[in-house]
Design a protein around this motif. Structure first.
Motif, short mmCIF file in Angstrom:
data_model
loop_
_atom_site.label_atom_id
_atom_site.label_comp_id
_atom_site.label_asym_id
_atom_site.label_seq_id
_atom_site.Cartn_x
_atom_site.Cartn_y
_atom_site.Cartn_z
N PRO A 1 -6.21 -3.82 9.36
CA PRO A 1 -4.86 -3.30 9.65
C PRO A 1 -4.45 -2.27 8.59
CG PRO A 1 -4.86 -5.71 9.57
CD PRO A 1 -6.20 -5.26 9.12
N THR A 2 -3.68 -1.31 9.02
CA THR A 2 -3.20 -0.27 8.10
C THR A 2 -2.45 -0.88 6.91
OG1 THR A 2 -3.02 1.23 9.97
CG2 THR A 2 -1.86 1.86 7.97
N SER A 3 -1.74 -1.97 7.15
CA SER A 3 -1.00 -2.61 6.05
C SER A 3 -1.94 -3.05 4.93
CB SER A 3 -0.19 -3.80 6.57
OG SER A 3 -1.05 -4.78 7.14
N GLU A 4 -3.13 -3.53 5.28
CA GLU A 4 -4.12 -3.96 4.27
C GLU A 4 -4.62 -2.76 3.46
OE1 GLU A 4 -5.48 -6.93 3.37
OE2 GLU A 4 -4.33 -8.13 4.78
N THR A 5 -5.01 -1.70 4.16
CA THR A 5 -5.55 -0.54 3.45
C THR A 5 -4.46 0.17 2.65
OG1 THR A 5 -5.33 0.80 5.45
CG2 THR A 5 -7.48 -0.22 5.04
N ASP A 6 -3.24 0.20 3.18
CA ASP A 6 -2.12 0.81 2.43
C ASP A 6 -1.84 0.03 1.15
OD1 ASP A 6 -1.87 2.75 4.35
OD2 ASP A 6 -0.05 1.89 5.27
N GLU A 7 -1.87 -1.29 1.23
CA GLU A 7 -1.64 -2.12 0.03
C GLU A 7 -2.73 -1.86 -1.01
OE1 GLU A 7 -1.18 -6.80 -1.32
OE2 GLU A 7 -1.50 -6.34 0.79
N PHE A 8 -3.96 -1.77 -0.56
CA PHE A 8 -5.09 -1.48 -1.45
C PHE A 8 -4.88 -0.14 -2.15
CE2 PHE A 8 -9.24 0.55 -2.11
CZ PHE A 8 -9.90 -0.40 -2.87
N GLN A 9 -4.56 0.88 -1.37
CA GLN A 9 -4.38 2.21 -1.94
C GLN A 9 -3.17 2.26 -2.87
OE1 GLN A 9 -4.46 4.48 1.77
NE2 GLN A 9 -6.41 5.37 1.13
N ASP A 10 -2.08 1.60 -2.50
CA ASP A 10 -0.90 1.56 -3.37
C ASP A 10 -1.21 0.88 -4.70
OD1 ASP A 10 0.59 2.86 -1.47
OD2 ASP A 10 1.65 1.06 -0.76
N TRP A 11 -1.92 -0.24 -4.62
CA TRP A 11 -2.23 -1.02 -5.83
C TRP A 11 -3.03 -0.19 -6.83
CZ3 TRP A 11 -0.52 -5.43 -7.83
CH2 TRP A 11 -1.22 -6.00 -8.89
N TYR A 12 -4.00 0.57 -6.31
CA TYR A 12 -4.87 1.35 -7.18
C TYR A 12 -4.43 2.80 -7.33
CZ TYR A 12 -7.89 -2.66 -7.35
OH TYR A 12 -8.38 -3.92 -7.56
N GLY A 13 -3.30 3.17 -6.73
CA GLY A 13 -2.79 4.54 -6.86
C GLY A 13 -3.71 5.57 -6.22
N LEU A 14 -4.26 5.23 -5.07
CA LEU A 14 -5.23 6.11 -4.40
C LEU A 14 -4.64 6.68 -3.13
CD1 LEU A 14 -8.25 3.64 -4.58
CD2 LEU A 14 -7.80 5.54 -6.13
N ASP A 15 -5.23 7.78 -2.68
CA ASP A 15 -4.96 8.25 -1.33
C ASP A 15 -6.30 8.44 -0.64
OD1 ASP A 15 -5.97 10.80 -2.04
OD2 ASP A 15 -3.98 11.51 -2.59
N ASP A 16 -6.28 8.84 0.62
CA ASP A 16 -7.53 8.94 1.40
C ASP A 16 -8.56 9.86 0.75
OD1 ASP A 16 -6.56 7.17 3.26
OD2 ASP A 16 -5.76 8.74 4.56
N GLU A 17 -8.09 10.86 0.02
CA GLU A 17 -9.02 11.80 -0.60
C GLU A 17 -9.60 11.27 -1.91
OE1 GLU A 17 -6.25 14.93 -0.81
OE2 GLU A 17 -6.22 15.15 1.36
N ASP A 18 -8.92 10.27 -2.53
CA ASP A 18 -9.38 9.73 -3.80
C ASP A 18 -10.49 8.69 -3.65
OD1 ASP A 18 -7.57 11.18 -5.31
OD2 ASP A 18 -6.03 9.62 -5.20
N TYR A 19 -10.51 8.00 -2.53
CA TYR A 19 -11.39 6.85 -2.39
C TYR A 19 -11.78 6.71 -0.93
CZ TYR A 19 -13.11 2.18 -3.57
OH TYR A 19 -13.90 1.08 -3.81
N SER A 20 -13.07 6.64 -0.66
CA SER A 20 -13.55 6.64 0.73
C SER A 20 -14.15 5.29 1.11
CB SER A 20 -14.61 7.72 0.90
OG SER A 20 -15.78 7.37 0.17
N LEU A 21 -14.43 5.16 2.38
CA LEU A 21 -15.11 3.98 2.90
C LEU A 21 -16.45 3.79 2.19
CD1 LEU A 21 -15.74 1.75 5.04
CD2 LEU A 21 -16.53 3.59 6.52
N GLU A 22 -17.17 4.87 2.00
CA GLU A 22 -18.48 4.77 1.34
C GLU A 22 -18.35 4.28 -0.09
OE1 GLU A 22 -21.51 4.90 2.69
OE2 GLU A 22 -20.44 5.14 4.58
N GLU A 23 -17.30 4.69 -0.77
CA GLU A 23 -17.09 4.21 -2.14
C GLU A 23 -16.77 2.72 -2.18
OE1 GLU A 23 -15.36 7.74 -4.81
OE2 GLU A 23 -14.29 7.48 -2.90
N LEU A 24 -15.98 2.25 -1.22
CA LEU A 24 -15.69 0.82 -1.15
C LEU A 24 -16.96 0.04 -0.82
CD1 LEU A 24 -13.81 -1.57 -1.30
CD2 LEU A 24 -13.04 -1.07 1.02
N LEU A 25 -17.77 0.55 0.09
CA LEU A 25 -19.04 -0.11 0.39
C LEU A 25 -19.95 -0.13 -0.84
CD1 LEU A 25 -19.73 1.32 3.96
CD2 LEU A 25 -19.23 -1.06 3.37
#
Length: 128
Positions: free
Chosen positions: A31-55
């Motif tokens: 859910p978007t709420s999960e990914t938004d919380e992750f990005q907020d916690w680490y101060g990231l946006d879509d350009e800072d951190y990708s699916l491949e980096e999480l994998l």
């Protein structure tokens, strides 16, 4: 200002192509709420951190063995044995090990961590 003890864990298992694909599917369908919380916690946006980096963080966390980590045996809620990689130490504001950052990111979302526990249970059954 004193130091804090910081500890992070992530289930230990061998990453396979099938497991990597299961993580990919899980992440894409979060859910978007999960990914938004992750990005907020680490101060990231879509350009800072990708699916491949999480994998990559997940893959690094599940199988890293070195002087910055140790492995312990534990049990899940069902009483099934599995192993956890552990890293950490004293922190004065910076991560005490290089591994801590990717352990924390890999384990931040409960669904990812729980799938990793399932894979660790499978892994230990193969070698027990």
């Amino acid at each position: 200002m004193g130091a804090d003890f910081t500890l992070a864990t992530f289930p230990y298992f061998d990453m396979t192509d099938d497991r990597r694909e299961r993580f990919r599917e899980l992440i894409v369908n979060l859910p978007t709420s999960e990914t938004d919380e992750f990005q907020d916690w680490y101060g990231l946006d879509d350009e800072d951190y990708s699916l491949e980096e999480l994998l990559q963080d997940i893959e690094s966390s599940c199988s890293v063995v070195g002087r910055e980590t140790t492995t312990i045996t534990t049990y899940n809620e069902k009483g099934e044995k599995h192993e956890l990689n552990v890293t950490g130490g004293m922190s004065w504001g910076d991560p005490p090990t290089d591994a801590l950052s990717y352990f924390e990111r890999a384990g931040f979302i409960d669904e990812i961590y729980n799938l990793a526990v399932d894979f660790s249970v499978e892994y230990i059954k193969m070698y027990a």
